[in-house]
Design a protein around this motif. Sequence first.
Motif, PDB file in Angstrom:
ATOM      1  N   ILE A 132       0.500  -1.048   0.026  1.00  0.00           N
ATOM      2  CA  ILE A 132       0.634  -0.624   0.013  1.00  0.00           C
ATOM      3  C   ILE A 132       0.943   1.562  -0.386  1.00  0.00           C
ATOM      4  O   ILE A 132       1.722   1.036   1.457  1.00  0.00           O
ATOM      5  N   TYR A 210      -0.653  -0.762  -4.755  1.00  0.00           N
ATOM      6  CA  TYR A 210      -1.889  -0.770  -3.836  1.00  0.00           C
ATOM      7  C   TYR A 210      -2.582   0.732  -3.193  1.00  0.00           C
ATOM      8  O   TYR A 210      -1.493   1.085  -2.230  1.00  0.00           O
ATOM      9  N   GLU A 212      -4.519   1.543   0.005  1.00  0.00           N
ATOM     10  CA  GLU A 212      -5.823   1.442   1.187  1.00  0.00           C
ATOM     11  C   GLU A 212      -7.507   2.534   0.552  1.00  0.00           C
ATOM     12  O   GLU A 212      -7.294   3.468   1.071  1.00  0.00           O
ATOM     13  N   ARG A 270      -7.321  -9.969   0.441  1.00  0.00           N
ATOM     14  CA  ARG A 270      -7.133  -9.008   0.140  1.00  0.00           C
ATOM     15  C   ARG A 270      -6.129  -8.904   0.600  1.00  0.00           C
ATOM     16  O   ARG A 270      -5.554  -9.117   2.116  1.00  0.00           O
ATOM     17  N   SER A 329      -2.399 -10.711   3.185  1.00  0.00           N
ATOM     18  CA  SER A 329      -2.915 -11.013   2.591  1.00  0.00           C
ATOM     19  C   SER A 329      -4.867 -12.080   3.753  1.00  0.00           C
ATOM     20  O   SER A 329      -3.230 -12.802   3.701  1.00  0.00           O
ATOM     21  N   ALA A 357      -6.384  -3.135   0.938  1.00  0.00           N
ATOM     22  CA  ALA A 357      -6.115  -2.985  -0.651  1.00  0.00           C
ATOM     23  C   ALA A 357      -7.042  -4.108  -1.484  1.00  0.00           C
ATOM     24  O   ALA A 357      -6.178  -5.470  -1.070  1.00  0.00           O
ATOM     25  N   LEU A 359      -6.611  -6.781  -4.235  1.00  0.00           N
ATOM     26  CA  LEU A 359      -5.596  -8.001  -5.030  1.00  0.00           C
ATOM     27  C   LEU A 359      -5.448  -8.143  -6.709  1.00  0.00           C
ATOM     28  O   LEU A 359      -6.765  -7.919  -6.359  1.00  0.00           O
TER      29      LEU A 359
END
Length: 359
Positions: A132, A210, A212, A270, A329, A357, A359
């Motif tokens: 992120i 990524y 947020e 995610r 993740s 975030a 994926l």
Amino acid sequence: MNRLIYFKTIILAFLLSLFSCDKETAVTLPTIGEVTYEVGYGEISFNWNFPQEQDVEYVRVDFSDEGEDKLYSFSRYAEDAVIMNLQSREYTFSIRTADKTGHISAPICISATPLEPAYKVAASSLKIEPVIGGVAVSWENPTGKDIQINVDYLDGDGVRQLYTSISSELTGKRYVLGVHTEEQVFSYYTSDPGNFLQFSEIKTASIKPYQEVRFQDRSEWVIVDFTSQSSQNEPPTKIFDDDLNTFWQTDWRAADPFPHHVTFDMLSSRIVTKLGFYNRDHNNSQNAPTDFIVEGSLDGVDWTIYGSYNDFPTTRNTEIIYSLDAPSSIRYLRLTFSNPRNNVTFFSLAELYVYGAFL
């Protein structure tokens, strides 16, 4: 004429005997003693007994590196004799003693191959991945020697930057944040901190960092299991309905014992970074949680603890946000509430939001 050629030949042979290294030359000199060496990562360390004669001023080490002649001098007071910035190939070193006037002894010739330089060892494991707001670079450095990590990128203003970090960690990771939000090509490599001309092969990767977000749509998320709910239509699904007037409440009549937990499936993996809670808007603040543990899983079978917290407030109408110990993740989340507040036999929770975030 023949006599002149003869004398030139004698002189040339004498010079060659001084400055050339024959691999069969003995590795000891009476005036310097036995020479030993130890190969290291991109370096060679020599050891010898410095001659006691006062006219011997220093030890001279000559060698060739990619066609360039190099010379190192070590005084009688030097505590070590290390030649660095070498590659992993065979070198032939000519070692002589010398006096103040420049006279040198016959050479001792030693051929040796250093180990791969530390920055090259680490380069083989160097990886980059999106996180992120930027990227993370990771590596393995079993040498324990200093290396420099380099990442070339565009910052948030579109200006090219070079991130560098020196580390001797056996397993390392660095975050490069504040990069441009759009997809871009990152260049990354390792180098020798003491010699910027020595660097590994430059790798590239096209990465979009990524961003947020709060996962707003929770309508399809599935409650997998939970410990208790009130009989008055207060199930744990209420924490996903975007209504602060509804809530999940454990059964206060049955006084189901703590700990209580709820497990839910977000239906896809995610990156999860934070959790946001809303307490029930109620005059009795004693029904707020006190402490909790966050666990995550990719398959609902193997679980990892991502945070343990013991300072949950009784604040109402304000989002209470906790960051996970490490963004990861995750697909399944399990929250376990361990203890009651002031021995109250139940607790309530109005809303739960997840940040991270896609994926």
